[in-house]
Design a protein around this motif. Sequence first.
Motif, PDB file in Angstrom:
ATOM      1  N   THR A 276       0.788  -1.159   0.055  1.00 15.97           N
ATOM      2  CA  THR A 276       0.033   0.004   0.320  1.00 15.97           C
ATOM      3  C   THR A 276       0.862   1.157   0.144  1.00 15.97           C
ATOM      4  OG1 THR A 276      -0.107  -0.226   2.356  1.00 15.97           O
ATOM      5  CG2 THR A 276      -1.979  -1.077   1.214  1.00 15.97           C
ATOM      6  N   GLN A 277       1.881   1.159   0.699  1.00 14.70           N
ATOM      7  CA  GLN A 277       2.823   2.308   0.650  1.00 14.70           C
ATOM      8  C   GLN A 277       3.658   2.685  -0.673  1.00 14.70           C
ATOM      9  OE1 GLN A 277       3.290   4.603   3.016  1.00 14.70           O
ATOM     10  NE2 GLN A 277       4.865   5.697   1.660  1.00 14.70           N
ATOM     11  N   SER A 278       3.798   1.396  -1.138  1.00 15.47           N
ATOM     12  CA  SER A 278       4.487   1.481  -2.607  1.00 15.47           C
ATOM     13  C   SER A 278       3.672   2.127  -3.724  1.00 15.47           C
ATOM     14  CB  SER A 278       4.964  -0.043  -3.162  1.00 15.47           C
ATOM     15  OG  SER A 278       5.905  -0.401  -2.304  1.00 15.47           O
TER      16      SER A 278
ATOM     17  N   ALA B 165       2.233 -13.412  -8.615  1.00 15.48           N
ATOM     18  CA  ALA B 165       3.507 -12.981  -7.903  1.00 15.48           C
ATOM     19  C   ALA B 165       4.132 -12.045  -8.707  1.00 15.48           C
ATOM     20  CB  ALA B 165       4.321 -14.234  -7.380  1.00 15.48           C
ATOM     21  N   GLN B 166       4.551 -12.317  -9.766  1.00 14.84           N
ATOM     22  CA  GLN B 166       5.199 -11.047 -10.752  1.00 14.84           C
ATOM     23  C   GLN B 166       4.816 -10.020 -10.628  1.00 14.84           C
ATOM     24  OE1 GLN B 166       8.417 -11.756 -11.351  1.00 14.84           O
ATOM     25  NE2 GLN B 166       8.704  -9.646 -12.440  1.00 14.84           N
ATOM     26  N   PHE B 167       3.188 -10.084 -11.064  1.00 15.28           N
ATOM     27  CA  PHE B 167       2.630  -8.681 -10.972  1.00 15.28           C
ATOM     28  C   PHE B 167       2.468  -7.892  -9.669  1.00 15.28           C
ATOM     29  CE2 PHE B 167      -1.529  -6.535  -9.950  1.00 15.28           C
ATOM     30  CZ  PHE B 167      -1.784  -5.791 -10.848  1.00 15.28           C
ATOM     31  N   HIS B 168       2.629  -8.428  -8.656  1.00 18.29           N
ATOM     32  CA  HIS B 168       2.871  -7.616  -7.301  1.00 18.29           C
ATOM     33  C   HIS B 168       4.099  -7.109  -7.235  1.00 18.29           C
ATOM     34  CE1 HIS B 168      -1.127  -8.359  -5.404  1.00 18.29           C
ATOM     35  NE2 HIS B 168      -1.169  -9.482  -5.993  1.00 18.29           N
ATOM     36  N   ILE B 169       5.225  -8.023  -7.615  1.00 17.66           N
ATOM     37  CA  ILE B 169       6.547  -7.444  -7.454  1.00 17.66           C
ATOM     38  C   ILE B 169       6.911  -6.367  -8.303  1.00 17.66           C
ATOM     39  CG2 ILE B 169       9.036  -8.325  -7.887  1.00 17.66           C
ATOM     40  CD1 ILE B 169       7.931 -10.929  -6.983  1.00 17.66           C
ATOM     41  N   LEU B 170       6.339  -6.537  -9.551  1.00 15.34           N
ATOM     42  CA  LEU B 170       6.582  -5.551 -10.553  1.00 15.34           C
ATOM     43  C   LEU B 170       5.922  -4.124 -10.106  1.00 15.34           C
ATOM     44  CD1 LEU B 170       5.598  -6.955 -13.976  1.00 15.34           C
ATOM     45  CD2 LEU B 170       7.721  -5.920 -13.332  1.00 15.34           C
ATOM     46  N   LEU B 171       4.593  -4.034  -9.551  1.00 11.64           N
ATOM     47  CA  LEU B 171       4.046  -2.854  -9.239  1.00 11.64           C
ATOM     48  C   LEU B 171       4.720  -2.156  -7.837  1.00 11.64           C
ATOM     49  CD1 LEU B 171       0.234  -3.279  -9.563  1.00 11.64           C
ATOM     50  CD2 LEU B 171       1.763  -2.623 -11.189  1.00 11.64           C
ATOM     51  N   ALA B 172       5.298  -3.037  -7.239  1.00 15.99           N
ATOM     52  CA  ALA B 172       5.984  -2.560  -5.944  1.00 15.99           C
ATOM     53  C   ALA B 172       7.418  -1.850  -6.363  1.00 15.99           C
ATOM     54  CB  ALA B 172       6.485  -3.627  -4.942  1.00 15.99           C
ATOM     55  N   SER B 173       7.947  -2.463  -7.409  1.00 19.70           N
ATOM     56  CA  SER B 173       8.998  -2.026  -7.807  1.00 19.70           C
ATOM     57  C   SER B 173       9.088  -0.388  -8.550  1.00 19.70           C
ATOM     58  CB  SER B 173       9.717  -3.025  -9.208  1.00 19.70           C
ATOM     59  OG  SER B 173       9.075  -2.541 -10.310  1.00 19.70           O
ATOM     60  N   LEU B 174       7.750   0.095  -8.833  1.00 21.04           N
ATOM     61  CA  LEU B 174       7.680   1.310  -9.255  1.00 21.04           C
ATOM     62  C   LEU B 174       7.955   2.145  -8.283  1.00 21.04           C
ATOM     63  CD1 LEU B 174       4.329   0.771 -11.226  1.00 21.04           C
ATOM     64  CD2 LEU B 174       6.315   1.396 -12.156  1.00 21.04           C
TER      65      LEU B 174
ATOM     66  N   VAL C   8      15.033  -2.116  -1.715  1.00 25.78           N
ATOM     67  CA  VAL C   8      15.201  -3.127  -0.493  1.00 25.78           C
ATOM     68  C   VAL C   8      13.728  -3.392  -0.583  1.00 25.78           C
ATOM     69  CG1 VAL C   8      15.158  -3.111   1.858  1.00 25.78           C
ATOM     70  CG2 VAL C   8      17.046  -2.116   0.610  1.00 25.78           C
ATOM     71  N   VAL C   9      12.653  -2.690  -0.830  1.00 28.44           N
ATOM     72  CA  VAL C   9      11.271  -2.957  -0.696  1.00 28.44           C
ATOM     73  C   VAL C   9      10.940  -4.102  -1.863  1.00 28.44           C
ATOM     74  CG1 VAL C   9       8.916  -2.120  -1.152  1.00 28.44           C
ATOM     75  CG2 VAL C   9      10.228  -0.921   0.221  1.00 28.44           C
TER      76      VAL C   9
ATOM     77  N   THR D 279      13.127  -6.273  -3.116  1.00 28.12           N
ATOM     78  CA  THR D 279      13.686  -7.586  -2.714  1.00 28.12           C
ATOM     79  C   THR D 279      12.937  -8.146  -1.503  1.00 28.12           C
ATOM     80  OG1 THR D 279      15.697  -6.786  -2.999  1.00 28.12           O
ATOM     81  CG2 THR D 279      15.586  -8.467  -1.498  1.00 28.12           C
ATOM     82  N   ILE D 280      12.550  -7.204  -0.505  1.00 31.42           N
ATOM     83  CA  ILE D 280      11.528  -7.926   0.388  1.00 31.42           C
ATOM     84  C   ILE D 280      10.249  -8.526  -0.156  1.00 31.42           C
ATOM     85  CG2 ILE D 280      10.273  -7.622   2.670  1.00 31.42           C
ATOM     86  CD1 ILE D 280      12.372  -5.397   3.192  1.00 31.42           C
ATOM     87  N   MET D 281       9.566  -7.755  -1.153  1.00 31.71           N
ATOM     88  CA  MET D 281       8.362  -8.131  -1.765  1.00 31.71           C
ATOM     89  C   MET D 281       8.614  -9.496  -2.403  1.00 31.71           C
ATOM     90  SD  MET D 281       5.491  -6.951  -1.441  1.00 31.71           S
ATOM     91  CE  MET D 281       5.042  -7.617  -3.024  1.00 31.71           C
ATOM     92  N   SER D 282       9.682  -9.817  -3.046  1.00 33.33           N
ATOM     93  CA  SER D 282      10.155 -10.995  -3.813  1.00 33.33           C
ATOM     94  C   SER D 282      10.179 -12.077  -2.985  1.00 33.33           C
ATOM     95  CB  SER D 282      11.342 -10.729  -4.515  1.00 33.33           C
ATOM     96  OG  SER D 282      11.766 -11.859  -5.147  1.00 33.33           O
ATOM     97  N   SER D 283      10.938 -11.747  -1.756  1.00 36.10           N
ATOM     98  CA  SER D 283      11.074 -12.784  -0.654  1.00 36.10           C
ATOM     99  C   SER D 283       9.736 -13.004  -0.095  1.00 36.10           C
ATOM    100  CB  SER D 283      11.948 -12.307   0.408  1.00 36.10           C
ATOM    101  OG  SER D 283      13.182 -12.048  -0.366  1.00 36.10           O
ATOM    102  N   LEU D 284       8.927 -12.270   0.285  1.00 36.08           N
ATOM    103  CA  LEU D 284       7.616 -12.649   0.824  1.00 36.08           C
ATOM    104  C   LEU D 284       6.591 -13.576  -0.130  1.00 36.08           C
ATOM    105  CD1 LEU D 284       6.833  -9.288   2.577  1.00 36.08           C
ATOM    106  CD2 LEU D 284       7.093 -11.098   3.776  1.00 36.08           C
ATOM    107  N   ARG D 285       6.945 -13.088  -1.291  1.00 36.34           N
ATOM    108  CA  ARG D 285       5.990 -13.834  -2.308  1.00 36.34           C
ATOM    109  C   ARG D 285       6.628 -15.274  -2.316  1.00 36.34           C
ATOM    110  NH1 ARG D 285       1.146 -12.328  -3.310  1.00 36.34           N
ATOM    111  NH2 ARG D 285       1.272 -13.671  -5.253  1.00 36.34           N
ATOM    112  N   GLN D 286       7.821 -15.390  -2.340  1.00 38.08           N
ATOM    113  CA  GLN D 286       8.445 -16.918  -2.340  1.00 38.08           C
ATOM    114  C   GLN D 286       7.969 -17.799  -0.991  1.00 38.08           C
ATOM    115  OE1 GLN D 286      12.670 -17.278  -3.151  1.00 38.08           O
ATOM    116  NE2 GLN D 286      12.561 -15.140  -3.993  1.00 38.08           N
ATOM    117  N   ALA D 287       8.309 -16.811   0.270  1.00 37.50           N
ATOM    118  CA  ALA D 287       7.783 -17.599   1.476  1.00 37.50           C
ATOM    119  C   ALA D 287       6.275 -17.852   1.524  1.00 37.50           C
ATOM    120  CB  ALA D 287       8.026 -16.281   2.573  1.00 37.50           C
ATOM    121  N   THR D 288       5.227 -17.208   0.614  1.00 39.41           N
ATOM    122  CA  THR D 288       3.960 -17.494   0.927  1.00 39.41           C
ATOM    123  C   THR D 288       3.488 -18.376  -0.219  1.00 39.41           C
ATOM    124  OG1 THR D 288       3.369 -15.498  -0.491  1.00 39.41           O
ATOM    125  CG2 THR D 288       3.314 -15.481   2.065  1.00 39.41           C
TER     126      THR D 288
END
Length: 245
Positions: free
Chosen positions: A109-111, A153-162, A167-168, A170-179
Amino acid sequence: MPAVTRTYTLVLDWLEERLRSGEISVGDRLPAERHLAEEFGISRASVREAFRVLDAMGLVRSSTGSGPNAGAIVISDPSAALGWALRMHVATRSLPVRDLMQTRLLLETQSAHEAAAAAETPERAAVLDHAAELVAAMEDPDLPDERFHAADAQFHILLASLAGNVVVETIMSSLRQATIGYVQETVAGLDDWPQVRRTLQEQHRAILRATQERRGDDAAAALRHHITWFFGHSPAAQEEHGRQH
């Protein structure tokens, strides 16, 4: 065993110092095991253990054998290492799925707000085009579920990258892997997965449209609804609901 632990950290500390100073960079090949063992006065087994730790941390890639391609090369893949660690701790239940979901909410949401205020660049346009392609792919009823989840998963990571925060991202990518496990468990337990999938598609489309139009508040609200709505179908949420009643 404690002695091995003490000795291999010499190599880790040495590499950190060289990376910080710029003497070693990503893509460089590390000295051979024999050379490092002699330099630090430790066994080659300890050097090998250090390389294994660095490999698990996503800092080196090792290849066996001999010749010019053998040895360890410095890489940088922090999300893979963090994702692996998070998955293991989720498996032990020391990291609750709800807390991972809440962390995603905070980050995404912050991203969304920051992405709405970001400058218009060719890179931003390319990311949004890619996100639109992923949404279109997810709307294909013949797309296998496994590929649907990967595109999601890739959709969410892409939008966060905007938001432009590495760091965000990277963490997003890791969280998606973890879930991944919790997503698979959730889908496997759904009798109405086809309808849930269609709802997810509509939610992705709404999130993308708000992001494209730089409506940060709307994008953040759509993301919040999307993440919490899907979590509500998860086994973790059902167990929590059962305890409360």
